[in-house]
Design a protein around this motif. Structure first.
Motif, mmCIF file in Angstrom:
data_model
loop_
_atom_site.group_PDB
_atom_site.id
_atom_site.type_symbol
_atom_site.label_atom_id
_atom_site.label_comp_id
_atom_site.label_asym_id
_atom_site.label_seq_id
_atom_site.Cartn_x
_atom_site.Cartn_y
_atom_site.Cartn_z
ATOM 1 N N PHE A 75 0.811 -1.223 0.000
ATOM 2 C CA PHE A 75 0.000 0.000 0.000
ATOM 3 C C PHE A 75 0.838 1.263 0.000
ATOM 4 C CE2 PHE A 75 -2.225 -3.443 1.994
ATOM 5 C CZ PHE A 75 -3.459 -3.421 1.382
ATOM 6 N N CYS A 76 2.133 1.109 -0.058
ATOM 7 C CA CYS A 76 2.955 2.302 0.128
ATOM 8 C C CYS A 76 4.279 2.111 -0.590
ATOM 9 C CB CYS A 76 3.192 2.494 1.633
ATOM 10 S SG CYS A 76 4.280 3.872 2.024
ATOM 11 N N VAL A 77 4.841 3.201 -1.094
ATOM 12 C CA VAL A 77 6.096 3.098 -1.845
ATOM 13 C C VAL A 77 7.314 2.847 -0.957
ATOM 14 C CG1 VAL A 77 5.294 4.458 -3.818
ATOM 15 C CG2 VAL A 77 6.347 5.614 -1.888
ATOM 16 N N TYR A 78 7.110 2.729 0.347
ATOM 17 C CA TYR A 78 8.236 2.393 1.231
ATOM 18 C C TYR A 78 8.469 0.886 1.351
ATOM 19 C CZ TYR A 78 9.105 7.107 2.829
ATOM 20 O OH TYR A 78 9.460 8.420 2.876
ATOM 21 N N THR A 143 2.773 4.403 8.472
ATOM 22 C CA THR A 143 3.046 5.755 7.976
ATOM 23 C C THR A 143 2.093 6.738 8.661
ATOM 24 O OG1 THR A 143 1.804 5.034 6.039
ATOM 25 C CG2 THR A 143 4.164 5.277 5.771
ATOM 26 N N CYS A 306 3.308 9.816 -4.818
ATOM 27 C CA CYS A 306 3.760 8.413 -4.784
ATOM 28 C C CYS A 306 3.391 7.691 -6.064
ATOM 29 C CB CYS A 306 3.163 7.721 -3.575
ATOM 30 S SG CYS A 306 3.930 8.394 -2.107
ATOM 31 N N ARG A 310 8.038 10.143 -6.632
ATOM 32 C CA ARG A 310 8.476 9.420 -5.427
ATOM 33 C C ARG A 310 8.643 7.922 -5.670
ATOM 34 N NH1 ARG A 310 3.913 11.513 -1.934
ATOM 35 N NH2 ARG A 310 4.141 13.687 -2.511
HETATM 36 S S1 SF4 Z 1 1.881 9.284 0.676
HETATM 37 FE FE1 SF4 Z 1 3.324 8.458 2.202
HETATM 38 S S2 SF4 Z 1 2.117 6.898 3.211
HETATM 39 FE FE2 SF4 Z 1 1.052 7.311 1.314
HETATM 40 S S3 SF4 Z 1 1.889 5.843 -0.176
HETATM 41 FE FE3 SF4 Z 1 3.124 7.674 -0.292
HETATM 42 S S4 SF4 Z 1 4.839 7.298 1.046
HETATM 43 FE FE4 SF4 Z 1 3.266 5.844 1.608
#
Ligand code: SF4
Ligand code: SF4
Length: 419
Positions: A75-78, A143, A306, A310
């Protein structure tokens, strides 16, 4: 789309409700995308991917699982794709971008929560998203507060592994993140039965770097005036990046870029305003803002989101003698992403100014999903910084419904006249 009902049934989907979703999507896609003039031929591949979004790709995931492979929803680019891929699993980005799922999400979540979270929970509990239904494990992260708490609810429906994200970027936080990545590896090794090695990790890093490089190449082409591709098409490609086969996707983005390189030689100048978008992610099929802006006299040339820069900026370093070196390179690359969930987050403000200049943006739209606190609070810092640089800025706060489309159009129209 072919006849996939048996497959959907075997995934435990609510077929009747899913039919209603399938009836909405093609119409929305046709009206948003197929009405654009002079699209590059290379977009045909992405049209095809969308036409088979609940079909062929899901079939590929099912085949992978039948052969003993695992599918992970993120669910997140991390969440590091390099690890998932190195361990022979397939990662699919699952953030919900459709209004269709909001109603179900609101059955168990407060209404005053960001639509992305409501939609992703709604998609799971309504059993209408074949991607959710194909996942062996969901990977959440700590997050923002809304997401953090949503994992507890999702965990009642399906297994969720949560990555504990630091909230700051001091060296001790980065070390902690590296530990968290190692813990993720441990969990994934258990799930897949595969072992992470120097070789499979390095190969995976190289593969995903190639994908990020292809996206960077596409974005670099958008720096030309006029941009050889619409913001709508570029956004679609970024959204597809989250779930398509990595090699096939990379090859098709590069093919499209070859075509765009030819295109820029013959482009005639136009007077369209160049707009940059910054803010919260736009998960598929959230094309609302781009559609409104590009149906006015403007073109979106970059997204600092994202589902934009990002996702692909900064490659993972391929240097290193040991597996630990590579893991540390991964931790470093991911900690370089500037999300508003971090404090402070000055890197994002610097990125916005840098991109606005590089992409020659006439103005910036700060896109904020309703009730997203981190991004809406961060607006002030961005506003101050852009004011100093004389870069015009407008804040658009919205959700997935179309109710405010007329109002947004009027505001963007006035903004475009002003810049
Ligand atoms: S905005 Fe922040 S929490 Fe949401 S997907 Fe992007 S990096 Fe993850
Ligand atoms: S858009 Fe904002 S509130 Fe929604 S999930 Fe991302 S960071 Fe959280």
């Amino acid at each position: 789309m072919g006849d996939y009902r048996k497959m959907w049934e075997s995934l435990g989907m609510d077929l009747e409700k899913h039919d209603a979703l399938c009836a909405v999507l093609p119409e929305l896609y046709g009206a948003t995308y197929l009405t654009q003039d002079n699209r590059p031929d290379g977009m045909n591949y992405f049209n095809f991917v969308i036409s088979e979004v609940h079909g062929l790709r899901i079939e590929e995931l099912s085949r992978h699982r039948e052969n003993g492979g695992k599918v992970l929803g993120t669910f997140c680019v991390y969440v590091p794709d390099e690890i998932i891929n190195a361990l022979g699993a397939i990662g699919v980005g699952l953030c919900g971008g459709s209004q269709f799922w909001i109603e179900d999400g609101e059955k168990i979540l407060p209404r005053n929560l960001c639509p992305l979270i409501k939609a992703l929970v709604g998609a799971k509990i309504s059993a209408t998203c074949p991607y959710f239904q194909s996942c062996d494990l969901l990977v959440g992260e700590t997050t923002c507060d809304g997401k953090k708490k949503a994992w507890e609810i999702l965990n009642d429906y399906t297994p969720v592994h949560v990555m504990d994200m630091p909230q700051m970027k001091r060296s001790k936080d980065i070390e902690k993140w590296e530990e968290e990545v190692k813990y993720f590896i441990e969990k994934l090794e258990e799930l897949t039965g595969n072992k992470l090695t120097y070789e499979n990790l390095l190969n995976s890093i190289k593969l995903i770097n190639k994908k990020r490089r292809a996206l960077k190449r596409l974005y670099d082409l958008r720096k030309y005036t006029p941009s050889p591709i619409s913001g709508l098409d570029a956004l679609l490609i970024s959204q597809i990046a989250f779930y398509d086969d990595i090699e096939r996707f990379t090859e098709n983005v590069n093919k499209l870029c070859d075509e765009l390189e030819e295109r820029i030689k013959n482009l005639k100048p136009n007077n369209k305003k160049r707009v940059m978008v910054t803010g919260t992610p736009m998960a598929i099929p959230n094309w609302k803002l781009h559609y409104i802006v590009e149906n006015l006299d403007a073109q979106i040339v970059v997204e600092e989101t994202c589902t934009g820069t990002r996702y692909f900026e900064r490659e993972v370093s391929e240097e290193g003698e040991t597996i630990d070196d590579l893991i540390s390179n991964i931790a470093d690359r991911y900690m370089g992403i500037n999300c508003a969930c971090f404090t402070p987050n000055t890197g994002r403000v610097e990125d916005i100014i840098k991109y606005a200049k590089e992409y020659k943006a006439d103005g910036v739209i700060y896109y904020n999903l309703s009730f997203c606190q981190p991004y809406s609070v961060e607006y002030k810092k961005v506003e101050e910084a852009l004011k100093k640089e004389n870069i015009p800025l407008i804040l658009i706060e919205t959700d997935y419904s179309t109710e405010d489309s007329g109002q947004i159009k009027t505001r963007v129209e006035a903004f475009l006249e002003m810049i």
